[in-house]
Each structure stands twice: as structure tokens, then as C-alpha cells.
Scaffold this motif. Structure first.
Motif, PDB file in Angstrom:
ATOM      1  N   UNK A   1      -8.409  11.055   6.718  1.00 39.55           N
ATOM      2  CA  UNK A   1      -8.659  12.219   6.530  1.00 39.55           C
ATOM      3  C   UNK A   1     -10.143  12.530   7.024  1.00 39.55           C
ATOM      4  N   UNK A   2     -11.207  11.709   6.947  1.00 37.30           N
ATOM      5  CA  UNK A   2     -12.523  12.352   7.618  1.00 37.30           C
ATOM      6  C   UNK A   2     -12.364  12.113   9.143  1.00 37.30           C
ATOM      7  N   UNK A   3     -11.646  11.057   9.426  1.00 36.00           N
ATOM      8  CA  UNK A   3     -11.390  11.133  10.991  1.00 36.00           C
ATOM      9  C   UNK A   3     -10.976  12.131  11.536  1.00 36.00           C
ATOM     10  N   UNK A   4      -9.843  12.699  10.875  1.00 35.73           N
ATOM     11  CA  UNK A   4      -9.293  13.858  11.232  1.00 35.73           C
ATOM     12  C   UNK A   4     -10.141  15.124  11.379  1.00 35.73           C
ATOM     13  N   UNK A   5     -11.146  15.262  10.566  1.00 38.45           N
ATOM     14  CA  UNK A   5     -12.123  16.431  10.238  1.00 38.45           C
ATOM     15  C   UNK A   5     -13.342  16.249  11.332  1.00 38.45           C
ATOM     16  N   UNK A   6     -14.003  14.999  11.388  1.00 31.61           N
ATOM     17  CA  UNK A   6     -15.172  14.701  12.022  1.00 31.61           C
ATOM     18  C   UNK A   6     -15.236  13.745  13.142  1.00 31.61           C
ATOM     19  N   UNK A   7     -13.934  13.137  13.346  1.00 30.03           N
ATOM     20  CA  UNK A   7     -13.789  12.177  14.288  1.00 30.03           C
ATOM     21  C   UNK A   7     -14.407  10.717  13.840  1.00 30.03           C
ATOM     22  N   UNK A   8     -13.713   9.776  14.481  1.00 30.37           N
ATOM     23  CA  UNK A   8     -14.157   8.400  14.199  1.00 30.37           C
ATOM     24  C   UNK A   8     -15.344   7.922  15.144  1.00 30.37           C
ATOM     25  N   UNK A   9     -16.357   7.680  14.591  1.00 29.04           N
ATOM     26  CA  UNK A   9     -17.554   7.219  15.615  1.00 29.04           C
ATOM     27  C   UNK A   9     -17.331   5.911  16.084  1.00 29.04           C
ATOM     28  N   UNK A  10     -17.498   5.507  17.412  1.00 31.32           N
ATOM     29  CA  UNK A  10     -17.305   4.232  17.939  1.00 31.32           C
ATOM     30  C   UNK A  10     -18.719   4.010  18.768  1.00 31.32           C
ATOM     31  N   UNK A  11     -19.355   2.843  18.321  1.00 28.70           N
ATOM     32  CA  UNK A  11     -20.852   2.551  19.120  1.00 28.70           C
ATOM     33  C   UNK A  11     -20.325   2.247  20.405  1.00 28.70           C
ATOM     34  N   UNK A  12     -20.928   2.623  21.404  1.00 24.24           N
ATOM     35  CA  UNK A  12     -20.682   2.244  22.723  1.00 24.24           C
ATOM     36  C   UNK A  12     -22.235   1.465  23.577  1.00 24.24           C
ATOM     37  N   UNK A  13     -21.853   0.614  24.220  1.00 26.39           N
ATOM     38  CA  UNK A  13     -23.153   0.125  24.908  1.00 26.39           C
ATOM     39  C   UNK A  13     -22.814   0.317  26.273  1.00 26.39           C
TER      40      UNK A  13
ATOM     41  N   UNK B   1      -2.592  19.485  16.196  1.00 27.88           N
ATOM     42  CA  UNK B   1      -3.340  19.645  15.192  1.00 27.88           C
ATOM     43  C   UNK B   1      -3.814  18.152  14.857  1.00 27.88           C
ATOM     44  N   UNK B   2      -5.144  17.716  14.184  1.00 26.67           N
ATOM     45  CA  UNK B   2      -5.175  16.233  13.958  1.00 26.67           C
ATOM     46  C   UNK B   2      -4.260  15.813  13.161  1.00 26.67           C
ATOM     47  N   UNK B   3      -4.510  14.482  12.925  1.00 31.26           N
ATOM     48  CA  UNK B   3      -3.189  13.434  12.290  1.00 31.26           C
ATOM     49  C   UNK B   3      -3.132  14.160  10.919  1.00 31.26           C
ATOM     50  N   UNK B   4      -4.185  14.217  10.033  1.00 28.63           N
ATOM     51  CA  UNK B   4      -3.999  14.595   8.650  1.00 28.63           C
ATOM     52  C   UNK B   4      -3.114  15.857   8.492  1.00 28.63           C
ATOM     53  N   UNK B   5      -3.648  16.815   9.123  1.00 30.15           N
ATOM     54  CA  UNK B   5      -2.871  18.233   9.214  1.00 30.15           C
ATOM     55  C   UNK B   5      -1.325  18.097   9.540  1.00 30.15           C
ATOM     56  N   UNK B   6      -1.271  17.418  10.706  1.00 28.34           N
ATOM     57  CA  UNK B   6       0.418  17.149  11.204  1.00 28.34           C
ATOM     58  C   UNK B   6       1.148  16.283   9.928  1.00 28.34           C
ATOM     59  N   UNK B   7       0.340  15.464   8.956  1.00 27.28           N
ATOM     60  CA  UNK B   7       1.034  14.618   7.973  1.00 27.28           C
ATOM     61  C   UNK B   7       1.448  15.688   6.747  1.00 27.28           C
TER      62      UNK B   7
ATOM     63  N   UNK C   1     -17.296   9.884  19.709  1.00 24.75           N
ATOM     64  CA  UNK C   1     -16.344  10.530  18.436  1.00 24.75           C
ATOM     65  C   UNK C   1     -15.146  10.594  19.033  1.00 24.75           C
ATOM     66  N   UNK C   2     -14.019   9.739  18.191  1.00 21.41           N
ATOM     67  CA  UNK C   2     -12.732  10.336  18.556  1.00 21.41           C
ATOM     68  C   UNK C   2     -11.793  11.066  17.208  1.00 21.41           C
ATOM     69  N   UNK C   3     -11.001  11.846  17.948  1.00 23.58           N
ATOM     70  CA  UNK C   3     -10.217  12.525  16.809  1.00 23.58           C
ATOM     71  C   UNK C   3      -8.656  11.984  16.827  1.00 23.58           C
ATOM     72  N   UNK C   4      -8.167  11.415  15.769  1.00 21.92           N
ATOM     73  CA  UNK C   4      -6.650  10.907  15.788  1.00 21.92           C
ATOM     74  C   UNK C   4      -5.579  11.996  15.682  1.00 21.92           C
TER      75      UNK C   4
ATOM     76  N   UNK D   1       0.699  -1.193  -0.010  1.00 21.44           N
ATOM     77  CA  UNK D   1       0.094  -0.017  -0.104  1.00 21.44           C
ATOM     78  C   UNK D   1       0.938   1.149  -0.012  1.00 21.44           C
ATOM     79  N   UNK D   2       0.292   2.194  -0.403  1.00 23.56           N
ATOM     80  CA  UNK D   2       0.943   3.447  -0.323  1.00 23.56           C
ATOM     81  C   UNK D   2       0.745   4.371   0.833  1.00 23.56           C
ATOM     82  N   UNK D   3       1.949   4.954   1.301  1.00 16.47           N
ATOM     83  CA  UNK D   3       1.464   5.672   2.398  1.00 16.47           C
ATOM     84  C   UNK D   3       0.452   6.941   2.348  1.00 16.47           C
ATOM     85  N   UNK D   4       0.374   7.460   1.157  1.00 13.19           N
ATOM     86  CA  UNK D   4      -0.809   8.457   0.929  1.00 13.19           C
ATOM     87  C   UNK D   4      -2.063   7.923   0.877  1.00 13.19           C
TER      88      UNK D   4
END
Length: 316
Positions: A62-74, A171-177, A84-87, A52-55
Motif C-alpha cells: 500500500x505505502x510502496x504503491x503510493x510513495x515508492x519503496x526506498x532502497x539505500x544505494x552506495x 497503475x500501481x500494484x495496490x490500485x490494480x489489486x 525509490x521504486x514503485x511496484x 497469511x491472508x492475501x489482504x
């Protein structure tokens, strides 16, 4: 994915790992390039090699950095919500071969004199051996005139970055990259087959909000550090519950899953994350992944600021 064996219902820890693990589209390496692979890093003879390519990996964040990754919690009372978590890029080290280093140097937009000057300025205060053993001392990493690691099997250290700023100042991961890629274009052009087995990254996940909103849930303030290898040498390997690894059967064309090989947590309180229904498997897994992350850092002789902080706070 890293799911507890023998558990009919996935735990919240399972769901977090599932929802924050990147799956990268694979590409096939031409047969002419397979023969020229570094046999120290890629020992098995295969007719087909996927990479795979690093890009493409960064695109997963990208989307996780902008809006967060949604994790269903019970929750323990039976209610459900989505946290929601931001990387954030916590740490990264990329080791490459000499040929890749030469190619990147040729492609670099920086002139030779500028590169040598900046390299000299950054590393004039300590010896080369000190820099390697105290890798966390540099937040920006090595310039393009990289140093050969004392262990030749690891290759050339092209880039390292260890985040030391407070979470609110990051800054979120995508911005740092994108920021690092201005100085290290290989972050976008390198492939997993170009990287040595010592290449890795750590991602810090901080909670931002949950849906539905309306009340504060202390147990959901937990922060996570996930550790991922970046080289094709470990591609399709997944951790077993006993701390070992096994090769994961992946169908042709299926995405490459970068399952975390290590994990650290902060503010993991209560029993939201550690299910009582799987006979302590979540607790054992957290401890096992923490131990593996610690061993990895010691093997590379690096001080990871976030890992040290998480570990220190866990014992208070």
C-alpha cells in the motif's frame, strides 16, 4: 533475506531485495482445519500451521504503491543515496481447491446467469485447451466458472492477469489489486493455505526518483521483476545460491517473508548493482534467479509479457 554469503557488506542488489520483499503477519490455522488440508498441497504433518491472508499481503504494498519503496544505494565513488521504486502487478495466477471455488461462488455478488454469460463471452473464440496453453492471451483471467487445469494437482484457476500495457499507462500494484478485487473478491478473502503450489505473482519495480536529487545517474534506471509464490506450500522456503531451496527457521509469530524465487532485470548497466567485492556472487545470483523464473513459466506453460520483454532487451 537473500543476502550474499561470505560478504561482510551487503551489495546494492541485496539492499533492493531486502527493501522490496513483503513481510506478512502470520495467523494460526485452527486444528480442526489442519486435518482437512489438501494433502497433495500440504504433505507434511504439522501440529501447527501458520498462514497469511492475501489482504494482508496487499497491505504491504500500500505505502510502496503510493510513495515508492526506498532502497539505500552506495555508489562506486563512495556516495550514498536512496532510490525509490514503485511496484506494479505484472502477472498473477491463483489456483484454488474445488471447495474454495464453491465458497467464493456462493459469496460472489454476481448472479449465476451474469457469471455464465460473461464467461461465455470471454471464451467463445478458442478451445479450453488453447486458453490454458495460451494463458497470456487473456488480460483479465477466468471468470468464476473456472476451468480445471489439465494437471489436477494444480487445482482450479480462479484468476489470472498478465499486464501488457506500457509502463507509463499502468497503475500501481495496490490500485490494480483493488480493481481486480471488484470482479474477484477472493483476492481479499483467500488465505495462503487455500492456494495451490502453482499460485504466484510477479511484481515489476520501476524507479521514480532518488534522494538527494540533482543529477541523473544512468545506472539507477534499472527495472526489476520479482517473482513470489503465494501458497503456504512454499512458506518459509528460501532459495540457496546453488539454485535449490532450504527451509528457513522462523520464530513463532515472526512475519512470513515472501522472498523472491525468481528475478529479471532491464537496463542493468555498470557495476552499481553487481558488486565487485563478493567475487561475482551477485552476477551468479541474478543469472540463477533468472533461470528459475524462466523454468517456472515454462512449467506452467505461460507467456509472461514483461519477462519476455526484459529478456529480449537484455540481449541487445
Amino acid at each position: 533475506m537473500v543476502f550474499g554469503k561470505g560478504s561482510m557488506q551487503k551489495s546494492n542488489l541485496d539492499r533492493f531485495l531486502h527493501c522490496t520483499t513483503p513481510v506478512v503477519p502470520p495467523q494460526s490455522l485452527p486444528k480442526t482445519e489442519i486435518r482437512s488440508l489438501n494433502r497433495i498441497w500440504h504433505q507434511s504433518e504439522r501440529e501447527k500451521v501458520e498462514f497469511f491472508r492475501l489482504s494482508d499481503l496487499w497491505d504491504c504494498y500500500d505505502e510502496w504503491s503510493a510513495y515508492g519503496a526506498g532502497v539505500p544505494i552506495r555508489l562506486t565513488n563512495g556516495e550514498s543515496l536512496v532510490q525509490y521504486y514503485v511496484p506494479y502487478l505484472s502477472a498473477i495466477q491463483i489456483f484454488i481447491s474445488r471447495s474454495s471455488l464453491i465458497r467464493l461462488r456462493d459469496e460472489s455478488e454476481y448472479g449465476e446467469s451474469e457469471t455464465r454469460d460473461s464467461f461465455s463471452d470471454s471464451y467463445s473464440e478458442e478451445s479450453e485447451s488453447d486458453k490454458l496453453s495460451r494463458s497470456a492471451a487473456s488480460d483479465e483471467g477466468l471468470e468464476h466458472d473456472a476451468i480445471l487445469h489439465p494437471n489436477d494437482r494444480l487445482g482450479y484457476l480462479y484468476l489470472q492477469h498478465f499486464e501488457r500495457s506500457a509502463p507509463y499507462a499502468r497503475v500501481p500494484l495496490m490500485d490494480k489489486i483493488n480493481e481486480l478485487a471488484q470482479r474477484y473478491p477472493g483476492l481479499m478473502s483467500l488465505r495462503s493455505v487455500d492456494l495451490s503450489p502453482a499460485s504466484w505473482m510477479a511484481v515489476a519495480w520501476y524507479p521514480i526518483y532518488h534522494i538527494p536529487m540533482g543529477r541523473t545517474i544512468k545506472d539507477l534506471s534499472t527495472c526489476f521483476l520479482t517473482y513470489h509464490t503465494l501458497s503456504s506450500s512454499f512458506q518459509d522456503m528460501e532459495p540457496e545460491e546453488n539454485g535449490g531451496e532450504k527451509e528457513r527457521a522462523r520464530k513463532e509469530g515472526e512475519g512470513v517473508t515472501l522472498i523472491p524465487f525468481g528475478l529479471a532485470t532491464y537496463k542493468m548497466q555498470g557495476n552499481v548493482w553487481l558488486s565487485e567485492d563478493n567475487h561475482g556472487q551477485d552476477q551468479e545470483r541474478v543469472l540463477s534467479l533468472l533461470s528459475v523464473a524462466d523454468s517456472w513459466l515454462k512449467q506452467l506453460r505461460v507467456q509472461h509479457h514483461d519477462f519476455n520483454y526484459f529478456s529480449r532487451m537484455a540481449h541487445r
